[in-house]
Design an enzyme around this catalytic site. Structure first.
Site, PDB file in Angstrom:
ATOM      1  N   CYS A   1      27.465 -16.317  24.898  1.00 13.88           N
ATOM      2  CA  CYS A   1      28.727 -16.125  24.163  1.00 13.88           C
ATOM      3  C   CYS A   1      28.419 -15.835  22.721  1.00 13.88           C
ATOM      4  O   CYS A   1      29.218 -15.232  22.009  1.00 13.88           O
ATOM      5  CB  CYS A   1      29.568 -17.394  24.191  1.00 13.88           C
TER       6      CYS A   1
ATOM      7  N   GLU B   1      36.659 -21.999  25.709  1.00 13.21           N
ATOM      8  CA  GLU B   1      35.653 -21.264  24.930  1.00 13.21           C
ATOM      9  C   GLU B   1      35.452 -19.946  25.657  1.00 13.21           C
ATOM     10  O   GLU B   1      34.904 -19.926  26.754  1.00 13.21           O
ATOM     11  CB  GLU B   1      34.367 -22.104  24.858  1.00 13.21           C
TER      12      GLU B   1
ATOM     13  N   GLU C   1      33.736  -7.477  24.883  1.00 11.05           N
ATOM     14  CA  GLU C   1      32.531  -8.236  25.242  1.00 11.05           C
ATOM     15  C   GLU C   1      31.956  -7.656  26.524  1.00 11.05           C
ATOM     16  O   GLU C   1      32.638  -7.590  27.537  1.00 11.05           O
ATOM     17  CB  GLU C   1      32.879  -9.717  25.454  1.00 11.05           C
TER      18      GLU C   1
ATOM     19  N   LYS D   1      33.178 -28.187  38.329  1.00 10.21           N
ATOM     20  CA  LYS D   1      33.132 -26.960  39.139  1.00 10.21           C
ATOM     21  C   LYS D   1      32.191 -25.974  38.433  1.00 10.21           C
ATOM     22  O   LYS D   1      32.555 -25.348  37.443  1.00 10.21           O
ATOM     23  CB  LYS D   1      34.551 -26.397  39.280  1.00 10.21           C
TER      24      LYS D   1
HETATM   25  C1  UN1 Z   1      27.005 -20.007  25.135  1.00  5.24           C
HETATM   26  O1  UN1 Z   1      26.490 -18.909  25.229  1.00  5.24           O
HETATM   27  O2  UN1 Z   1      28.118 -20.227  25.652  1.00  5.24           O
HETATM   28  O3  UN1 Z   1      23.820 -21.129  20.147  1.00  5.24           O
HETATM   29  C2  UN1 Z   1      26.372 -21.179  24.508  1.00  5.24           C
HETATM   30  C3  UN1 Z   1      23.471 -20.784  21.278  1.00  5.24           C
HETATM   31  C4  UN1 Z   1      23.286 -21.838  22.344  1.00  5.24           C
HETATM   32  C5  UN1 Z   1      24.555 -22.094  23.079  1.00  5.24           C
HETATM   33  C6  UN1 Z   1      25.211 -20.863  23.632  1.00  5.24           C
HETATM   34  N1  UN1 Z   1      22.794 -23.057  21.738  1.00  5.24           N
HETATM   35  O4  UN1 Z   1      23.297 -19.630  21.585  1.00  5.24           O
END
Ligand code: UN1
Length: 486
Positions: free
Chosen positions: A280, A246, A377, A173
């Site tokens: 993230c 995550e 965030e 999804k």
């Molecule tokens: C994400 O933002 O969920 O290290 C992943 C990094 C990328 C992956 C980010 N290789 O920013």
């Protein structure tokens, strides 16, 4: 305008609702194509297709499953440029980063293809004679993979590749902001030879589909990357099954007074404004030693004010748009929160004029660790600068949040570096490098509010998508009782 259905059992089918929603180019606000608004009923159908495909797929030898992944990697490589353009158009990131997104999908496909020839278990002696003990990996079964829009190819690949090599079947999804990338992704998987029903895709509102994807007892694994509210809901509703979460970060870069400030500057610009701050792993806090704070701020504002906003597809763009209107409003809301809390606005702080979801790179200084802009965030190009008097205080500030994904320290002093490595509560720590740039053969994930201990990618990606079966073979020809006969 092109219209996509749901991908179930190897075929594109119409959604039971007969309704469709558009995917929007965030730089122009124009629709790209229309996608199926799936319902709970469609998810059930997809889970059934995945269930039906499972017995055969789990029997395919893992090295053969790996070969299909390798073929998939080859197709991604062949189509890298058009795929990168699509990522850039649909998600908004600049082209070099969009190429990186495709490359990350290629990398994980190749890595997990190799896992098809490993999937190691253990052998260990038995406590009894003529008895042999080992472990092997078995698939979970049907897995629901729920992915965000910020890495519209890489993150689906991070989840799908280990799931497939371990012998699971999948209901995928994708985010409703990047369904076109997802559609291309499943098309290429089918072309690479993934059999019908092994990967199914449902699109539509998470609120509508979530429960069927997560709570169904037929689903044995759930993997989710996204916001903490949805993550908490999944943890509560999944029941007894394997769940990988995550859930973001509020990642800090610590800059010591002994750091190479030019190098730190590059790292901060890349971490805070790369991908428009929508990772993230983005750096949304800089914790800078008070002795170099003024100098560093001056350097940073000068460079950040030169960053050019524009569509990701344009070669002159440094910072692309935010993903949608809601994201733009959220980032601006936090600007107002920061001002209200008494932080000092050094740069930006407003949406750009004209079409598209553009926000000016924003820098706040004199931020205290207690302020909301230092803790929550906001997922955009907005950075908070906090000062610290030494490495211990900097680490304490870095840890004073609920998240723990990525982190970084710039220093030339080895003991400062090791204090940070040991002291920072995060799944990832960089030394003299930004908070972003994770590589696919190493575990990825966070501590505290960022996740529930799952580590994606690398060898731990295989652990996320398999269970361990322990096997004892007794060839003594008699009943031997462990703990009793020896
Ligand atoms: C994400 O933002 O969920 O290290 C992943 C990094 C990328 C992956 C980010 N290789 O920013």
């Amino acid at each position: 305008m092109k219209r996509f259905g749901l991908f179930i059992g190897g075929k594109w089918v119409s959604p039971s609702s007969r309704k469709y929603f558009p995917s929007i180019n965030p730089a122009t606000e124009k629709p790209i194509a229309r996608f199926a608004s799936g319902s709970e009923h469609d998810v059930k159908h997809a889970i059934e297709a995945a269930e039906a495909a499972l017995p055969q797929w789990r029997k395919v030898p893992a090295p053969k499953r790996g070969q299909i992944l390798l073929k998939f990697a080859g197709l991604l490589r062949r189509d890298k440029e058009p795929l990168a353009r699509l990522v850039s158009t649909e998600m908004g990131k600049v082209l070099p980063e969009a190429r990186g997104d495709v490359q990350e999908a290629i990398d994980i496909a190749e890595y997990m293809a190799g896992e098809g020839r490993r999937l190691f278990g253990h052998t260990t002696p038995s406590e009894l004679p003529d008895k042999f003990a080992f472990t092997m990996r078995v698939p979970l079964g049907v897995c629901s993979l729920i992915t965000p829009w910020n890495f519209p190819l890489a993150i689906p690949a991070w989840k799908t590749m280990p799931a497939l090599v371990c012998g699971n079947t999948v209901v995928f999804k994708p985010s409703s902001d990047t369904p076109m990338c997802a559609a291309r992704f499943v098309e290429l998987l089918a072309k690479a030879g993934v059999p019908p029903g092994v990967v199914n895709m449902v699109t539509g509102s998470g609120e509508e589909l979530g429960e069927a994807l997560v709570a169904s007892p037929k689903v044995r694994g759930v993997s989710f990357t996204g916001n903490k509210q949805t993550g908490a809901w999944i943890a509560k509703n999944a029941g007894v099954k394997k769940v990988g979460l995550e859930l973001g970060g509020k990642n800090a870069i610590i800059i010591m007074d002994d750091a190479d400030l030019d190098l730190a500057l590059q790292g901060v610009l890349w971490g805070a404004f790369g991908t428009t701050g929508q990772r993230c792993t983005a750096a949304s806090r800089v914790i800078v030693h008070e002795k170099v704070k003024k100098e560093f701020e001056h350097m940073l504002v000068r460079k950040a004010s030169l960053l050019k906003l524009g569509p990701g597809t344009s070669p002159s763009t440094d910072v692309g748009p935010l993903i949608n209107k809601k994201a733009l409003e959220k980032v601006h809301y936090y600007t107002e929160v920061g001002l209200g809390e008494g932080a000092k606005l050094l740069l930006g702080g407003r949406p750009a004029k004209g079409k598209g979801f553009f926000y000016e790179p924003t820098i706040f200084s004199d931020v205290s660790p207690k302020m909301r802009i230092a803790r929550e965030e906001l997922f955009g190009p907005s950075l908070s600068i906090i000062s610290a008097s030494g490495v211990e205080e900097a680490i304490k500030i870095a840890n004073s949040i609920e998240y723990g994904l990525s982190s970084s320290i710039y220093t030339r002093d080895i003991s400062n570096a090791f204090r940070a490595i040991e002291g920072i509560e995060a799944g990832i720590t960089y030394v003299n490098s930004s908070t972003i740039g994770a590589e696919v053969h190493l575990p990825f994930g966070g501590v505290k509010g960022t996740g529930n201990g799952a580590r994606e990618a690398g060898w731990t990606g295989v652990e996320e998508f398999s269970e361990i079966k322990t096997v004892y073979i007794d060839f003594s020809g008699k009943l031997q009782k462990a703990q009793i006969d020896n």
